[in-house]
Design a protein around this motif. Sequence first.
Motif, PDB file in Angstrom:
ATOM      1  N   ILE A 560       2.651  56.276  12.017  1.00 30.23           N
ATOM      2  CA  ILE A 560       3.425  56.133  10.788  1.00 30.23           C
ATOM      3  C   ILE A 560       4.539  57.172  10.738  1.00 30.23           C
ATOM      4  N   LYS A 561       4.219  58.394  11.072  1.00 31.65           N
ATOM      5  CA  LYS A 561       5.223  59.453  11.064  1.00 31.65           C
ATOM      6  C   LYS A 561       6.356  59.135  12.030  1.00 31.65           C
ATOM      7  N   GLN A 562       6.011  58.643  13.217  1.00 24.80           N
ATOM      8  CA  GLN A 562       7.031  58.346  14.224  1.00 24.80           C
ATOM      9  C   GLN A 562       7.903  57.175  13.797  1.00 24.80           C
ATOM     10  N   ALA A 563       7.296  56.175  13.166  1.00 22.96           N
ATOM     11  CA  ALA A 563       8.081  55.031  12.702  1.00 22.96           C
ATOM     12  C   ALA A 563       9.058  55.458  11.606  1.00 22.96           C
ATOM     13  N   MET A 564       8.634  56.391  10.739  1.00 22.63           N
ATOM     14  CA  MET A 564       9.535  56.874   9.690  1.00 22.63           C
ATOM     15  C   MET A 564      10.665  57.716  10.293  1.00 22.63           C
ATOM     16  N   ILE A 565      10.349  58.458  11.340  1.00 22.89           N
ATOM     17  CA  ILE A 565      11.413  59.203  12.036  1.00 22.89           C
ATOM     18  C   ILE A 565      12.385  58.226  12.682  1.00 22.89           C
ATOM     19  N   ALA A 566      11.853  57.110  13.198  1.00 19.01           N
ATOM     20  CA  ALA A 566      12.715  56.091  13.801  1.00 19.01           C
ATOM     21  C   ALA A 566      13.706  55.531  12.783  1.00 19.01           C
ATOM     22  N   VAL A 567      13.287  55.411  11.527  1.00 15.71           N
ATOM     23  CA  VAL A 567      14.204  54.965  10.474  1.00 15.71           C
ATOM     24  C   VAL A 567      15.388  55.922  10.373  1.00 15.71           C
ATOM     25  N   GLU A 568      15.094  57.222  10.353  1.00 18.55           N
ATOM     26  CA  GLU A 568      16.175  58.204  10.262  1.00 18.55           C
ATOM     27  C   GLU A 568      17.036  58.182  11.509  1.00 18.55           C
ATOM     28  N   GLN A 569      16.426  57.954  12.679  1.00 16.50           N
ATOM     29  CA  GLN A 569      17.214  57.858  13.899  1.00 16.50           C
ATOM     30  C   GLN A 569      18.145  56.647  13.846  1.00 16.50           C
ATOM     31  N   ALA A 570      17.675  55.558  13.240  1.00 17.08           N
ATOM     32  CA  ALA A 570      18.529  54.384  13.078  1.00 17.08           C
ATOM     33  C   ALA A 570      19.698  54.697  12.145  1.00 17.08           C
ATOM     34  N   ARG A 571      19.420  55.394  11.062  1.00 20.60           N
ATOM     35  CA  ARG A 571      20.492  55.728  10.113  1.00 20.60           C
ATOM     36  C   ARG A 571      21.521  56.657  10.745  1.00 20.60           C
ATOM     37  N   GLU A 572      21.051  57.594  11.530  1.00 21.36           N
ATOM     38  CA  GLU A 572      21.978  58.545  12.155  1.00 21.36           C
ATOM     39  C   GLU A 572      22.912  57.860  13.147  1.00 21.36           C
ATOM     40  N   THR A 573      22.425  56.809  13.792  1.00 21.66           N
ATOM     41  CA  THR A 573      23.247  56.110  14.789  1.00 21.66           C
ATOM     42  C   THR A 573      23.900  54.852  14.212  1.00 21.66           C
ATOM     43  N   HIS A 574      23.745  54.635  12.891  1.00 17.91           N
ATOM     44  CA  HIS A 574      24.404  53.534  12.184  1.00 17.91           C
ATOM     45  C   HIS A 574      24.000  52.170  12.744  1.00 17.91           C
ATOM     46  N   VAL A 575      22.706  52.007  13.009  1.00 12.98           N
ATOM     47  CA  VAL A 575      22.198  50.712  13.461  1.00 12.98           C
ATOM     48  C   VAL A 575      21.117  50.250  12.491  1.00 12.98           C
ATOM     49  N   ALA A 576      20.822  48.930  12.550  1.00 11.56           N
ATOM     50  CA  ALA A 576      19.859  48.356  11.609  1.00 11.56           C
ATOM     51  C   ALA A 576      18.421  48.627  12.006  1.00 11.56           C
ATOM     52  N   PHE A 577      18.173  48.848  13.305  1.00  9.38           N
ATOM     53  CA  PHE A 577      16.803  49.073  13.785  1.00  9.38           C
ATOM     54  C   PHE A 577      16.819  50.095  14.908  1.00  9.38           C
ATOM     55  N   ALA A 578      15.780  50.919  14.948  1.00  7.97           N
ATOM     56  CA  ALA A 578      15.599  51.844  16.071  1.00  7.97           C
ATOM     57  C   ALA A 578      14.114  51.992  16.348  1.00  7.97           C
ATOM     58  N   ARG A 579      13.791  52.086  17.597  1.00 10.29           N
ATOM     59  CA  ARG A 579      12.432  52.425  18.006  1.00 10.29           C
ATOM     60  C   ARG A 579      12.373  53.939  18.173  1.00 10.29           C
ATOM     61  N   PHE A 580      11.255  54.527  17.824  1.00 11.94           N
ATOM     62  CA  PHE A 580      11.119  55.983  17.873  1.00 11.94           C
ATOM     63  C   PHE A 580      11.468  56.519  19.255  1.00 11.94           C
ATOM     64  N   ASP A 581      12.398  57.479  19.269  1.00 12.05           N
ATOM     65  CA  ASP A 581      12.835  58.114  20.512  1.00 12.05           C
ATOM     66  C   ASP A 581      12.310  59.539  20.522  1.00 12.05           C
ATOM     67  N   ALA A 582      11.229  59.759  21.257  1.00 12.64           N
ATOM     68  CA  ALA A 582      10.589  61.075  21.275  1.00 12.64           C
ATOM     69  C   ALA A 582      11.512  62.139  21.850  1.00 12.64           C
ATOM     70  N   LYS A 583      12.307  61.744  22.844  1.00 16.50           N
ATOM     71  CA  LYS A 583      13.199  62.718  23.476  1.00 16.50           C
ATOM     72  C   LYS A 583      14.248  63.211  22.494  1.00 16.50           C
ATOM     73  N   ALA A 584      14.796  62.262  21.713  1.00 18.14           N
ATOM     74  CA  ALA A 584      15.813  62.642  20.728  1.00 18.14           C
ATOM     75  C   ALA A 584      15.214  63.484  19.610  1.00 18.14           C
ATOM     76  N   PHE A 585      13.953  63.186  19.243  1.00 16.51           N
ATOM     77  CA  PHE A 585      13.313  63.920  18.150  1.00 16.51           C
ATOM     78  C   PHE A 585      12.953  65.333  18.563  1.00 16.51           C
ATOM     79  N   GLY A 586      12.491  65.477  19.811  1.00 22.86           N
ATOM     80  CA  GLY A 586      12.125  66.791  20.311  1.00 22.86           C
ATOM     81  C   GLY A 586      10.749  67.230  19.845  1.00 22.86           C
ATOM     82  N   ASP A 587      10.403  68.449  20.202  1.00 21.83           N
ATOM     83  CA  ASP A 587       9.118  69.036  19.837  1.00 21.83           C
ATOM     84  C   ASP A 587       9.242  69.696  18.469  1.00 21.83           C
ATOM     85  N   PRO A 588       8.477  69.199  17.434  1.00 23.63           N
ATOM     86  CA  PRO A 588       8.625  69.773  16.094  1.00 23.63           C
ATOM     87  C   PRO A 588       8.411  71.275  16.058  1.00 23.63           C
TER      88      PRO A 588
END
Length: 852
Positions: A560-588
């Motif tokens: 759930i946490k990763q899917a919610m991060i994927a939403v923010e990754q989609a917003r940052e890249t101005h796309v309608a959908f994104a799959r969670f990108d662990a590399k882009a998110f990095g180590d918290p």
Amino acid sequence: MLRAVLAAFILLSFVSSQSFGQAAPSIYDALIEEAQAAMMADPAQALASAQAAEAQAETNNRTEGHAHSVAAALWLQGEALTRLGRANDAGPVVDRAISLLGVSPPPTRLYADLLVARGRIAKDRGDYALALDSMGQAYDIYLEIGALRNQSIVLQTIGSIYSASGRYQQAIEHFSDAAERYEDPVLELAASNNMANAYREMGRYDEALTAFEAALQIADSMGSQVLQARILNNLGALHAANSAYDEADQVIDQAFTLFDGQEAGEWSRFLYGVRAQTALGRGELEAARDAIERTFDGVPLDASTQPFTDFHETAVEIYTRLGEFERALDHAQAFKRLEDASRDIAASANTALLAAQFEFTEQELQINQLRTTGLEQDLALATARSRTRLIGAGAALFLIFGALLFSLYLYRASKERQAILANALYTDAMTGLPSRSALERTLAKAQARDREVALLVVSINRRDALNGALGFGAFADLCVQLAERLKTDSATEKVGLIATGDLGVILDYAPQDSLLDEDYLEQVAMRLHRLVQEPFKIDDIDIDLTVTVGGMPHEGNDCIKQAMIAVEQARETHVAFARFDAKAFGDPSENLALMSRMAVAISEGHMDLHYQPKLNLRTGQFDGAEALARWHDPKTGNISPGQFVPLAEETGHIWRLTEWALKRIARDQLALSRAGHDVALSINISGSLLTDPDFAALAARIAAQAPGQLIFEITETAIVYDMKRAAHTLEQWVRAGVKLSIDDYGVGQSSLAYLKDLQAHELKLDRFFLQDFNDSHRDRLLVRSSVEMAHTLGMQCTVEGVEDADMLPALQGLGADWAQGFGLARPMPVMDLVGLFQHQAEGEAPLSRTRP
């Protein structure tokens, strides 16, 4: 440290709100249910509903159970008033409710709940004797009727009184007993947090740390951001008190991260208080002063409450070391006032506890006397008992049978309570949709059965604005309607509410290969987008929604946490959908550490500003520059702005970074001016700061004091997100002499609706327009039309991303005013910028020195 926060963190108001009284069915009308539902989120609404319920009950004063109904409504009023901090008003209301039940009320759940309410009010007033007496009576009733959960709540309250008296070991015993009495995540959370506070006051650091971490884990499983932030604040204070400043900063960063960089409500001031303590511990006095000022912003020092005690002490030391002795004296007086009150509270609590213990001792003596009398009677009747052994055996069998029936009753009652608790845990109260916990349970069951599922999070765009415009109730209806539409897709297995405006969709998922993984999630996401295209009708109003979707196959506990991060990754890249990108998110953990390092880099001078010159296409001269942050770490080397700037925005550190940059740009502009070069300097302002009134005022003050013209560059997306508040901030900056620039135009939500109303000076075309500029007539046409639009609206137009100086004649022909890019000049330190302007003034061609 932070003794007073111990009382603030007892969390008993939260715990007790989970156990509303089970009164006569006649009071369970819509108003009572509304009051109960609103008790946690909106006590004022709960009070209004309870008062309406009282009025309704009074109209039926001839019906059976009238007094009981009115008493229940009054009880809810007392609960609401207590949560609103109006204990003096709540007392008479609760007393009246108790009087309605008669002189010697029967041992009912409602009577016991009223006694608990009276005890809590007495505790808030400092009348611990009455509090203990009321809690003791309530405990006896709960014991008689088998209400285990309420017994636990009473034990928690008594434990809090022991804490107030400074008798922490006895407090820990009560908290532990409360947690063992009834298995419940809410009660366990409160007990763990309270025990941790007690261990901290006793100086038992490791035990406090373990207990806080246990409480944090429970708060996380409950999905409550506010509770997590409160526990993290306690944990940060614990680390700060033990000079573990890096650990303290990490957990405070984590608390702010829970709110996506936004303020965590009223609790933010306590988070900043811990920041002040860590900064003070490191000797960073300016940072400590900034944080402690945020803590006390809007708090009258002569009327501050117990949770601020230790922060007053921190403020005294900060201002003393800074030489601001008058401010230090004000906080010292406030600290003394609260310390005196704290000692009075401890003395009162101790007196009440000693009296209560004497009463308990007297009761035990009486019980022992009765036991002695009973033994004598047993000896006298021994012969008679032997003659009636058969009758006794029959009676014993009857008692055993009765005990079995009673045990069965208790078992069924326990099951019913568990069912009610499960329903509250797995169902959202406002919408009736499955909660985040319900989705987590479904995902866990699927994992246990080796069945493959995936999760999509459908997030409503501009949900805060919609929630504010529609109201909580209407917005909840909107979420329900959205959930109903999402359920119609064939792949949807379950839809639930993860957070306000965020719906989780569990999909049956059996991918064949990695390509199908990507395609399948995106295909479903696009189908869900199409389901949202039709307007939603709320109160006869058509509401158009847009959503952003993030997805993740279920591969662990963080789905759930990763899917919610994927939403923010989609917003940052101005796309309608994104799959969670662990590399882009990095180590918290590394991200949090990076933010701590960034704060050190700012204070120790490892952060710098470089300036990229801007070429005036009308004069052919460099006549301005844009400031860009550069970080050189002594150990790891250069750290890219693309790494630390977005992270600073996410964690709330962007405020400090931008404040430093504004002060630095004003200083650099002074250096340029003294060298004879009065040029305008630009700086990017994060969209997350655009609607912050405190930052707006700070930026305006710095800009007004700058020696030259400052230009604030703001992305169009940030303006559109909350146009009303953004416009207010921009107007404030214009009044301070700032010129505004719309940055990255053309890649966000480009709209004439906001451009025509903004007092912008410049429109910056994104580098996107130049990708095929040399070969595409259409791209050149887009540049021309954008330039003409800017001129029509009274703005100049700057073209970014110029990688080739050969483009300049064409851009001049299209009417562009300014150009900027690596093909013209790379970012450079301020002294190199001074040199560039100096050579330009001496007649040297600008581009001859700046081309890479």
